[in-house]
Every structure is written in structure tokens, then in C-alpha cells.
Design a protein around this motif. Structure first.
Motif, mmCIF file in Angstrom:
data_model
loop_
_atom_site.group_PDB
_atom_site.id
_atom_site.type_symbol
_atom_site.label_atom_id
_atom_site.label_comp_id
_atom_site.label_asym_id
_atom_site.label_seq_id
_atom_site.Cartn_x
_atom_site.Cartn_y
_atom_site.Cartn_z
ATOM 1 N N ARG A 8 62.503 -18.844 -53.868
ATOM 2 C CA ARG A 8 61.582 -19.720 -54.207
ATOM 3 C C ARG A 8 60.729 -19.039 -55.612
ATOM 4 N NH1 ARG A 8 58.443 -21.171 -48.712
ATOM 5 N NH2 ARG A 8 57.980 -23.171 -49.559
ATOM 6 N N MET A 11 62.787 -19.360 -58.675
ATOM 7 C CA MET A 11 62.847 -20.801 -59.148
ATOM 8 C C MET A 11 61.614 -21.021 -59.897
ATOM 9 S SD MET A 11 65.205 -23.143 -59.018
ATOM 10 C CE MET A 11 65.089 -24.864 -59.820
ATOM 11 N N ALA A 12 60.566 -20.685 -59.175
ATOM 12 C CA ALA A 12 59.121 -21.119 -59.589
ATOM 13 C C ALA A 12 58.930 -20.356 -61.065
ATOM 14 C CB ALA A 12 57.955 -20.722 -58.585
ATOM 15 N N ALA A 16 58.334 -22.072 -64.588
ATOM 16 C CA ALA A 16 56.989 -21.827 -65.100
ATOM 17 C C ALA A 16 57.041 -21.389 -66.491
ATOM 18 C CB ALA A 16 56.083 -20.941 -64.577
ATOM 19 N N ILE A 19 58.810 -24.245 -68.808
ATOM 20 C CA ILE A 19 57.882 -25.211 -69.083
ATOM 21 C C ILE A 19 57.297 -25.356 -70.266
ATOM 22 C CG2 ILE A 19 56.205 -24.855 -67.507
ATOM 23 C CD1 ILE A 19 57.654 -28.342 -67.911
ATOM 24 N N LEU A 76 69.721 -24.245 -60.028
ATOM 25 C CA LEU A 76 69.740 -25.387 -59.087
ATOM 26 C C LEU A 76 70.908 -25.034 -58.202
ATOM 27 C CD1 LEU A 76 69.285 -28.433 -60.918
ATOM 28 C CD2 LEU A 76 67.531 -27.228 -59.434
ATOM 29 N N PHE A 95 70.180 -35.905 -65.192
ATOM 30 C CA PHE A 95 70.409 -34.347 -65.799
ATOM 31 C C PHE A 95 71.611 -34.407 -66.748
ATOM 32 C CE2 PHE A 95 68.520 -32.501 -61.879
ATOM 33 C CZ PHE A 95 67.482 -31.757 -62.773
ATOM 34 N N VAL A 143 62.204 -35.233 -65.771
ATOM 35 C CA VAL A 143 61.113 -35.533 -64.886
ATOM 36 C C VAL A 143 61.534 -36.549 -63.700
ATOM 37 C CG1 VAL A 143 58.844 -36.276 -64.793
ATOM 38 C CG2 VAL A 143 59.379 -34.518 -66.262
ATOM 39 N N VAL A 373 52.228 -26.764 -60.038
ATOM 40 C CA VAL A 373 52.101 -26.064 -58.923
ATOM 41 C C VAL A 373 51.794 -27.140 -57.842
ATOM 42 C CG1 VAL A 373 50.641 -24.381 -57.408
ATOM 43 C CG2 VAL A 373 51.654 -23.819 -59.759
ATOM 44 N N VAL A 377 54.531 -27.050 -54.987
ATOM 45 C CA VAL A 377 53.974 -26.623 -53.798
ATOM 46 C C VAL A 377 53.278 -27.530 -52.679
ATOM 47 C CG1 VAL A 377 52.407 -24.794 -52.730
ATOM 48 C CG2 VAL A 377 53.495 -24.098 -54.977
ATOM 49 N N GLN A 380 55.969 -28.895 -50.180
ATOM 50 C CA GLN A 380 56.605 -28.227 -49.370
ATOM 51 C C GLN A 380 56.201 -28.993 -47.874
ATOM 52 O OE1 GLN A 380 58.746 -25.992 -50.087
ATOM 53 N NE2 GLN A 380 58.407 -26.805 -52.395
ATOM 54 N N TRP A 382 59.213 -29.517 -47.932
ATOM 55 C CA TRP A 382 60.213 -30.328 -48.139
ATOM 56 C C TRP A 382 60.705 -30.038 -49.407
ATOM 57 C CZ3 TRP A 382 61.665 -33.009 -43.922
ATOM 58 C CH2 TRP A 382 60.894 -33.171 -43.230
ATOM 59 N N THR A 390 63.288 -27.136 -47.546
ATOM 60 C CA THR A 390 63.638 -26.173 -48.469
ATOM 61 C C THR A 390 64.477 -25.332 -47.783
ATOM 62 O OG1 THR A 390 61.527 -26.677 -49.775
ATOM 63 C CG2 THR A 390 62.616 -24.734 -50.388
HETATM 64 C C1 HEM Z 1 62.194 -31.708 -63.237
HETATM 65 C C2 HEM Z 1 61.544 -30.602 -63.301
HETATM 66 C C3 HEM Z 1 61.990 -29.869 -61.857
HETATM 67 C C4 HEM Z 1 63.032 -29.710 -60.918
HETATM 68 C C5 HEM Z 1 63.968 -30.543 -60.588
HETATM 69 C C6 HEM Z 1 62.203 -28.754 -59.910
HETATM 70 C C7 HEM Z 1 62.991 -28.175 -58.787
HETATM 71 C C8 HEM Z 1 62.531 -27.645 -57.935
HETATM 72 C C9 HEM Z 1 63.374 -27.076 -56.819
HETATM 73 C C10 HEM Z 1 64.839 -27.363 -56.605
HETATM 74 C C11 HEM Z 1 62.391 -26.093 -56.156
HETATM 75 C C12 HEM Z 1 62.761 -25.100 -54.970
HETATM 76 C C13 HEM Z 1 62.445 -25.708 -53.740
HETATM 77 C C14 HEM Z 1 61.188 -25.959 -53.405
HETATM 78 O O1 HEM Z 1 60.675 -24.853 -53.299
HETATM 79 O O2 HEM Z 1 60.639 -26.914 -53.404
HETATM 80 C C15 HEM Z 1 61.212 -25.863 -57.032
HETATM 81 C C16 HEM Z 1 60.070 -25.076 -56.610
HETATM 82 C C17 HEM Z 1 59.161 -24.705 -57.336
HETATM 83 N N1 HEM Z 1 58.870 -25.499 -58.599
HETATM 84 FE FE1 HEM Z 1 60.038 -26.958 -59.527
HETATM 85 N N2 HEM Z 1 61.142 -28.357 -60.309
HETATM 86 C C18 HEM Z 1 60.862 -28.967 -61.435
HETATM 87 C C19 HEM Z 1 59.740 -28.637 -62.321
HETATM 88 C C20 HEM Z 1 58.913 -27.435 -62.181
HETATM 89 C C21 HEM Z 1 57.901 -26.873 -63.070
HETATM 90 C C22 HEM Z 1 57.889 -27.574 -64.689
HETATM 91 C C23 HEM Z 1 57.385 -26.000 -62.641
HETATM 92 C C24 HEM Z 1 56.288 -25.300 -63.381
HETATM 93 C C25 HEM Z 1 55.522 -24.517 -62.905
HETATM 94 C C26 HEM Z 1 57.669 -25.877 -61.188
HETATM 95 C C27 HEM Z 1 57.145 -25.212 -60.279
HETATM 96 C C28 HEM Z 1 57.711 -24.936 -59.035
HETATM 97 C C29 HEM Z 1 57.194 -23.951 -58.012
HETATM 98 C C30 HEM Z 1 55.968 -23.351 -57.939
HETATM 99 C C31 HEM Z 1 58.200 -24.100 -57.081
HETATM 100 C C32 HEM Z 1 57.892 -23.216 -55.578
HETATM 101 C C33 HEM Z 1 57.304 -23.959 -54.608
HETATM 102 C C34 HEM Z 1 57.277 -23.134 -53.295
HETATM 103 O O3 HEM Z 1 58.178 -22.701 -53.039
HETATM 104 O O4 HEM Z 1 56.113 -23.176 -52.609
HETATM 105 N N3 HEM Z 1 58.635 -26.841 -60.939
HETATM 106 N N4 HEM Z 1 61.331 -26.854 -57.950
#
Ligand code: HEM
Ligand code: HDD
Ligand code: HEM
Lengths: 439, 335
Positions: A8, A11-12, A16, A19, A76, A95, A143, A373, A377, A380, A382, A390
Motif C-alpha cells: 500500500r 502504491m501510495a 503521490a 500526481i 498495478l 487506460f 480518473v 488521500v 484511504v 478502504q 475496499w 484490498t
Molecule cells: C486514477 C488514478 C488512481 C488509481 C487507479 C489508483 C489506484 C489505487 C490502488 C489500486 C490502490 C491500492 C489499493 C488500495 O489501497 O485501495 C491505491 C491506494 C492508494 N492510492 Fe490510489 N489510485 C489513483 C490515484 C491516486 C492518487 C493521485 C493518489 C495521490 C496521492 C492516490 C493515493 C493513494 C493512497 C494514499 C493509497 C493507499 C490507501 C490505503 O492503503 O489506505 N491514489 N490506489
């Protein structure tokens, strides 16, 4: 801290990082095109110089955006194979379309950067317009994929199988419109204010620079026009989240108890154990008013959901407040700019205002990071809201701490170098074009 | 049928990535290996040739990935699980290389830092194509096994075999050869520099012969299904055609017909990839994941084919514009 945690975090962290460049990749081409368009209309050489300088900065940013984005497409699968195995067929479409938008963008950025001496001025400007449009389009496509994770649509799900897949319906999911609108505006807000801050900084040192003055006005115009729109669109987003993901909304607002006439809580310390939010600034009935324009309406609190389905309430609530605060901070600066403009025309001579602009420079990016965030977050536990957790999507690969550490070091280092390069570009400008007051 | 069309488009993107992006990597290799009194001039020529187009070339890889995960999601999940380690190393190099290249180009300060960027750029140019070759080899090795959609052979299977490693070395040689033959054209009008690259092309071309032999020999053990594929009816014809291209490239380089050399080199790379994929067909990850059993549902595939077709209508003319502008050999002026 296990592999899941590091997956996680990786990915985050990658998102971050990406973006920031993505937002600039959407915003900067607009500024370039505006500067060059102004030059074509007024023939003032300073605007041509401006377009060139901005384009040079954009080239660095674009390149870093491209490689960090490539990493994301692989990640991914590297980190969430369980997700991609099922979701690939459903959200691969945006995509792939994004891929074509990038292609157009990459091609025309090459034409734009290197073709100035080989194209007529109008054609060159049009190449810039194509870059700006395809940048916006790529943001929009990706998006919608994220929106699908929040409001999945376009398939049937039973016994762990996804059937009756309809990629078009998936793209047009109920969260797409508000997320796309909010993100696109966010890119303009953040770029506008950040660029204005850079030039305000140099103007403070060098008040007579025509170059920085012209740059400031253009960038500030973009920022100041987008920020009120952005706040309206944030309200649209919040209402939509209230319908689509009530648990996320409750976490954003730190609302534990379901109640009619729900208060708006700002700041404070949400406590999952006592289901209260201490020390918050409380606006009675504020939340009900904002969400439904009706002070008496019932708002669902977190208590309606099983504990296992709660996101990290503190993180989501504080991030949400940080985003809103940043938004209003920029709105205040925009109002000040409007006031100055109304009374005296040129706004670059007011040192207090310039200092405020410098201070507001990072706010757009702070809001973008905080907003993501909230979205991620807040969804979650999910990965696909109410469909897949997740934890069920994560790779079985052990040792994810290693790539996490490696990419963190790499990205911190890259950020540092990009910053230095851009700073040097601007310092060069400052000495080159100090007193070109001829126009 | 639909799945086949999508697979074909992946192959096409792969070929385009190899003949365009591959040459950029090759440029990095020659950058690191630049020696002698003209080392700086060689680096300058490489940088100039790559700068306007590497962004666009790089997108072919992105296209390969997104079309792969849209069209064959289970294959993508399998590859990214079983080959997590080499893919991670590969993308790490990709970031390092892309950004090092940019910084070297845009760092207004010459000298030491610029050199260090150059070294990072060159080093990553070695590791990335090497691991790309290793990954392709691993997919063909037959050592990655899948049961019920889950990888059962761990994270080291397939890619640590002699066959896969030889594939990596071969990819390196191929890209180096490609880049050197292109650079003979990009340095038109600078006879000495042009000759440097001509010699480099000839040497790396000579290296490819034994490297190809090693791939073939290790394949018997290391990728039996692929090896078997290489004995089908079309294989001798393809071999003849590839050899003709290789010989043509040599002859053209020798007699300084550089346009012809470029065409022959492209033909050679294309035929090698076509041969590899034909021998591999219909496997995506040999032997358990195939074009038929990993395909996305028809609704997705149909849309994807439609999008690819429409996309190319926009893309190809734009690419033509880009190359017309920068590769037509008109006098160069820096931006
Ligand atoms: C279209 C754009 C995006 C897609 C497809 C995407 C996809 C994902 C995926 C697959 C995960 C991992 C599973 C999860 O923890 O939910 C995730 C987690 C996360 N993403 Fe995104 N994301 C996108 C945009 C962003 C952006 C721009 C940020 C910028 C800061 C971001 C921040 C995070 C964070 C902080 C997590 C961790 C959440 C956690 O585990 O509590 N995401 N995202
Ligand atoms: C310049 C940037 C910026 C600013 C000033 C704001 N936002 Fe924002 N916000 C974003 C940048 C952003 C974002 C980073 O772009 C997000 C993440 C996902 C998205 O669609 O936009 C986001 C998400 C996001 C969400 C979650 C959407 C979802 O999960 O579907 C809500 C409810 C809001 N915002 C609401 C607001 C409100 C009420 C604001 C009022 C001041 C505001 N935002 C200002
Ligand atoms: C909200 C999230 C995102 C937005 C708004 C966004 C937007 C953009 C934009 C505008 C670019 C153009 C390059 C630049 O100007 O720097 C870009 C590059 C890229 N993005 Fe993102 N992106 C997001 C998230 C993602 C995710 C989740 C992925 C992959 C899974 C991704 C993959 C890519 C790729 C592959 C590139 C490189 C394209 C090129 O070479 O031009 N992006 N992104």
C-alpha cells in the motif's frame, strides 16, 4: 509492518509522486499556450520568451511524469494482481484510451519543443493546443478508472466472478463526472498558484522585471478563475460521495452517530473508541445544510457500518479538512487579487500581496495530495467499493519493503534534482531579463 | 479471432518499441561506451538524435502494457506475479534512465554533474534492455506454471535460466546494433563521426551472430516448446529472410549505403521478433496461459479492437509529422 502495508505504501508513494507531475502536465501546457497566444496577438517579445521558458520547464516535468506513470502501469500488476486479473477487462479501456492520449501528447510535445524554427507560428501554437487538450484528456480517462473503484458499474458480480462486462458503462460510472471535474480544475488551480508564486518570489527581489510581471498575471488569472469553480465542484463531490459512499463521507466529516440536523465538524480529534470527535469546531446543522440544503436532514454516521469496514477516520477527516482549508486559503488570495485589480489595475506592486502569493504557492498541491488521500484511504478496506477487499488483491510476493525503500530513495532524489533544475532555469531568467522595460 | 487481433496489436507495438525505443537504449549503451578523442562529439550526436523522439518512442511500451492488461488480464496478473523481480528491476532502470537523460540535457551547468548523469543514463541503458530480454525469455521458458489462475512456481522460475539470460544479452546486442546503424544516418555530413558509428554497427552486428546461436542452442533445453516452434514449416524461410537482412545490413554498412543499412537493420529486428512470437504462439506464458484462455470477455475485446483501430488513425499521421520534422535530415537547429 507486513508486505501488505508496504504494498500500500509503495502504491501510495508512487501515486503521490506521479500526481504532482500529472497535474503540472495538465496545467503547464495551458499556460504555454496562453503565453504564446498572447504573443501572437500582441507581438510583445516578452510573451514569446515566457512561452519558451515555460516550455523548457514543462519538458523536464513531462519526462519525469512519463516515467513515473509507466512505473504505475506496471505496479498495478506487480502489487495488485488480484485486482488486475478481474478489473483489467473492465477498466483497462480508459487506460488504453489514456495510452492514445499520451501518445498524442508525447508526439506533439516533441513537435512543440523542437519545431519552433520549422513551423509557422500559428501551426506551432496549434501543436501546443493539441498538447494541452490531450493532457486534459489523459487525466480524464485515468480518473474515470479511479472513479470506477469508488462506484463500480458495468458488470455483474456473483460467486467471485465478474460477468456481463460493459466497459463503456464502467467508464461512465456515477462517480466519474464529479471526480473528473474536480481533478481537472485541481490541476489548473495548483499549477496557476504554484507558477504565480514562483514569479511573485522573483518580483519581490526584482520589482522591475517585465518578464516576471507578465508571467505572474497570466498564471494568477488561471488560478483565480479556477479556484471558485473548484470549491463549487468540491461541494458537488461531497454530495455525490454522500450518496455513493456514505462510510467515506462519515469518515471525512468525523461523524460517528447517525443524526438529523448533523453538525459540521472542523478539525478535532476523532476517537473510534468513544465514537466522539473532541475539540472540533462545531457548526450546528452545518453538514445537513451543505449536503442537502436542508438543516433537518438525516446523515448516516459510521455506527451504521461494521467496524471492519471503517477507513482510518482520523487520516481521512484531517486530510479532508486540510484540502478544504487550502482551498479557502487560495480563495482568499484570489479575492485579494480581485480587489486590487478592481481598484488599481496592475497588481504586481503590492509587496504584501506578493508575499501572500508566495505563501499560497504550495497550497494547490497540498490540496491535491490531501484530496487523494481522502478518496483512496476513505475507500478502504475496499479496493473495489463493496466488491473486493484490498487485502484480497495484494500480491503474494514477499519482501515488498525492498522495492518500497528503493523507489522512495529514487523519488526523493528525483524530486530534489527536478527542483534544482527548475530553480536554475528561473535564476537564469532572472539575470537575463532583468530590466527589459522596452515594452 | 478478436483475441488474436489484440495479440497482433501487442506484437506490432512490441516491434515498434524495439525498433524505435530499442534504438534509444542502444544510444545509451554507446553513450557509456564512448571513447577516444571524439567521445564528447559522439555523446552529443546521440543526445541530439534521441531528444525529440524518445518520449514518443517510450509510449509504445506503455501501449504494450495497457493493451496487455485490458485484453489479457489474467496473463498480465500472472506475468507480474511470477516475474515480479525482473520487472521491478526493469522499471527502476526505466525511471533512472529517462530522468538521467532529461537532467543531462536540461542541466545548464556543464561538467562533473553532467557526466554523472551520463553514467547513470548509460548504466540504466544496459540493465533495462537486458531485463526486457530476460523477461521475454522467461515467458517462453515453460518453467512458470499456473493452476487455477495462481502462479505455483514462485518468483524465481524461468528467468534465472541460461536461456533467459542469453536472451537478455541478445537483446542488448540487438539494440546496440540498431542504434549504431541509425546513428550513421543521424551524423550525415560529419564523416569521421559517421565512420565511428559505422564501425560500431559492424562490430555489434558481428557479435549478434554468435549471440543468436547461443539463444538457439540454449532454447533446446531452456525453452523446449519455443524450440519446437522454431522447427515448424515457416522457420527456415524466416531464418533465410533474417539472414538476408543481416547480410544486407553488413553490405550496406560496408559500402556506406546508410539508408539501406537502416532499412535492413529494422527488417532484421522485426523478423527476429516475429519469429519469436510465431514460435511462442498461442502461448503468452508457456505453457499454461494462452491467447485463448487468457482473453478478456468479447465485449472488452471488441471495444479494444475498435479503439486500437481509431487510435491508429490519429496516431500514425501524427507520428509521421514528428518524424518528417526531425528525421528528414534537414539542417538541425536546437530548440
Ligand atoms: C486514477 C488514478 C488512481 C488509481 C487507479 C489508483 C489506484 C489505487 C490502488 C489500486 C490502490 C491500492 C489499493 C488500495 O489501497 O485501495 C491505491 C491506494 C492508494 N492510492 Fe490510489 N489510485 C489513483 C490515484 C491516486 C492518487 C493521485 C493518489 C495521490 C496521492 C492516490 C493515493 C493513494 C493512497 C494514499 C493509497 C493507499 C490507501 C490505503 O492503503 O489506505 N491514489 N490506489
Ligand atoms: C486544488 C486542489 C483542490 C481543492 C482546492 C479542493 N479539492 Fe477536493 N479533491 C481534490 C483537489 C482539491 C483532488 C485531489 O483532485 C480530489 C481527489 C479525487 C478527486 O476527484 O479530486 C479531491 C477529492 C475530493 C472529494 C472526494 C471525492 C471522491 O472521493 O469521490 C471531496 C468530497 C472533495 N474533494 C471536496 C472538496 C471541497 C468541499 C473543497 C472545498 C474547498 C475541495 N474539495 C477543494
Ligand atoms: C489521478 C490520477 C492521474 C492523473 C490525473 C494522471 C495524469 C497524467 C498526465 C496528465 C500525464 C502526462 C505526462 C505529464 O504531463 O507528466 C500522465 C502520465 C502518465 N500516467 Fe498518469 N495520471 C494519473 C494516474 C495514473 C495512474 C494510476 C497510472 C497507471 C496506472 C498512470 C499512468 C501514466 C503513464 C503510463 C504516463 C506516461 C505517459 C507518457 O509517456 O506520456 N497515471 N498522467
Amino acid at each position: 509492518m507486513d508486505d501488505f502495508f508496504f504494498a500500500r505504501s509503495l502504491m501510495a508513494m508512487s501515486l503521490a509522486f506521479h500526481i504532482v507531475f500529472a497535474a503540472l502536465g495538465i496545467g503547464m501546457p495551458l499556460l504555454m499556450v496562453l503565453a504564446e497566444g498572447t504573443y501572437l496577438r500582441t507581438r510583445k517579445p516578452v510573451y514569446l520568451e515566457l512561452a519558451k521558458r515555460w516550455a523548457k520547464g514543462t519538458a523536464v516535468l513531462f519526462g519525469v511524469g512519463a516515467v513515473s506513470g509507466t512505473v504505475l502501469s506496471f505496479e498495478l500488476g506487480l502489487l495488485w494482481p488480484g485486482f488486475m486479473r478481474n478489473a483489467g477487462a473492465i477498466i483497462g479501456m480508459p487506460f488504453s484510451l489514456e495510452g492514445f492520449a499520451f501518445f498524442t501528447e508525447a508526439i506533439f510535445i516533441g513537435v512543440y519543443l523542437y519545431g519552433r524554427s520549422r513551423l509557422s507560428p500559428l501551426l506551432h501554437w496549434l501543436a501546443g493546443v493539441v498538447v494541452a487538450i490531450s493532457g486534459i484528456l489523459s487525466g480524464i480517462f485515468v480518473v474515470t478508472a479511479n472513479a470506477w473503484m469508488n462506484a463500480p458499474a458495468g458488470f455483474k458480480f456473483a460467486n467471485g466472478k465478474f460477468t456481463e462486462i460493459d466497459p463503456v458503462a464502467a467508464m461512465l460510472n456515477p462517480a466519474s463526472l464529479h471526480e473528473v471535474l474536480h481533478m481537472t480544475l485541481a490541476a489548473f488551480v495548483a499549477t496557476g498558484f504554484a507558477v504565480a508564486a514562483v514569479h511573485a518570489f522573483f518580483l519581490l527581489q526584482n520589482p522591475r522585471s517585465v518578464f516576471h510581471r507578465s508571467a505572474l498575471v497570466l498564471a494568477l488569472a488561471v488560478g483565480c478563475i479556477s479556484i471558485p469553480l473548484q470549491i463549487v465542484s468540491g461541494d458537488v463531490s461531497a454530495r455525490a460521495v454522500g450518496h455513493l459512499q456514505p462510510a467515506k463521507l462519515a469518515a471525512m466529516e468525523a461523524l460517528y452517530r447517525t443524526q438529523a440536523g448533523a453538525p459540521l465538524l472542523i478539525g478535532g480529534n476523532p476517537d473510534d473508541a468513544t465514537l466522539t470527535t473532541g475539540y472540533a469546531l462545531r457548526i450546528p446543522q452545518g453538514l445537513s445544510l451543505l449536503l442537502a440544503s436542508d438543516p433537518g436532514v438525516r446523515v448516516t454516521g459510521l455506527e451504521e457500518f461494521p467496524r471492519g469496514d471503517w477507513p482510518n477516520v482520523r487520516l481521512v477527516h484531517w486530510s479532508f479538512d486540510l484540502m478544504v482549508l487550502s482551498g479557502f486559503g487560495m480563495l482568499a488570495v484570489a479575492c485579494w487579487a480581485g480587489g486590487l485589480f478592481w481598484r488599481q489595475g496592475p497588481l504586481s506592486d503590492h509587496p504584501g500581496f506578493l508575499r501572500a502569493l508566495v505563501a499560497a504557492g504550495p497550497l494547490g498541491f497540498v490540496a491535491i495530495e490531501a484530496g487523494w488521500v481522502v478518496t483512496e484511504v476513505g475507500r478502504q478496506p475496499w479496493i473495489i467499493y463493496n466488491v473486493m477487499r484490498t487485502g484480497d488483491a495484494v500480491t503474494p510476493m514477499p519482501g515488498i519493503a525492498i522495492p518500497f525503500a528503493a523507489f522512495t530513495v529514487l523519488y526523493v532524489f528525483l524530486a530534489f534534482v527536478v527542483f534544482r533544475l527548475l530553480r536554475r532555469q528561473f535564476l537564469e531568467t532572472a539575470t537575463d531579463l532583468t530590466v527589459s522595460t522596452s515594452d | 479471432m478478436l483475441a488474436g487481433a489484440v495479440a497482433l496489436s501487442i506484437l506490432l507495438s512490441l516491434i515498434l518499441y524495439a525498433v524505435m525505443g530499442g534504438a534509444d537504449f542502444g544510444g545509451g549503451i554507446w553513450d557509456l561506451l564512448a571513447t577516444g578523442p571524439r567521445a564528447e562529439a559522439q555523446r552529443e550526436a546521440i543526445s541530439k538524435a534521441i531528444a525529440p523522439i524518445w518520449e514518443a518512442n517510450h509510449v509504445w511500451l506503455i501501449l504494450v502494457v495497457v493493451v496487455l492488461f485490458t485484453g489479457f488480464p489474467t496473463a498480465f496478473a500472472t506475468m507480474m506475479t511470477a516475474l515480479n523481480i525482473p520487472v521491478t528491476v526493469m522499471i527502476f532502470g526505466l525511471v533512472l534512465r529517462g530522468s538521467a537523460f532529461l537532467f543531462r540535457k536540461y542541466d545548464p551547468q556543464l561538467g562533473a554533474t553532467r557526466h554523472r548523469w551520463g553514467a547513470a543514463f548509460g548504466m540504466a541503458s544496459f540493465s533495462t534492455p537486458f531485463f526486457q530480454g530476460v523477461i521475454l525469455g522467461a515467458l517462453a521458458s515453460g518453467r512458470i506454471r499456473v493452476t487455477n489462475g495462481l502462479v505455483t512456481t514462485g518468483y524465481l522460475a524461468g528467468w534465472l535460466t541460461p536461456f533467459a539470460l542469453v536472451c537478455g544479452v541478445f537483446a542488448l546486442g540487438l539494440f546496440a546494433f540498431l542504434a549504431a546503424s541509425y546513428l550513421t544516418l543521424d551524423t550525415k555530413g560529419e564523416a569521421v563521426l559517421q565512420n565511428d558509428f559505422r564501425l560500431r554497427a559492424i562490430w555489434s552486428g558481428l557479435f549478434l551472430g554468435p549471440a543468436a546461436g547461443a539463444v538457439f542452442l540454449t532454447a533446446a533445453q531452456g525453452a523446449p516448446q519455443l524450440f519446437h516452434g522454431l522447427t515448424r514449416w515457416w522457420a527456415p524461410w524466416l531464418l533465410v529472410a533474417t539472414s538476408l537482412c543481416a547480410a544486407g545490413a553488413f553490405a550496406a554498412l560496408w559500402w556506406r549505403r546508410f539508408v539501406l543499412a537502416r532499412v535492413a537493420a529494422v527488417g532484421q529486428v522485426t523478423l527476429i521478433l516475429v519469429g519469436f512470437c510465431l514460435a511462442q504462439y498461442p502461448n503468452l506464458v508457456t505453457p499454461d496461459v494462452t491467447v485463448t484462455n487468457a482473453g478478456a470477455p468479447p465485449a472488452t475485446l471488441r471495444l479494444l479492437v475498435l479503439a486500437l483501430a481509431t487510435g491508429s488513425v490519429i496516431l500514425l499521421p501524427s507520428l509521421a509529422i514528428l518524424f518528417r520534422l526531425f528525421k528528414a535530415g534537414r539542417p538541425k537547429t536546437a530548440a
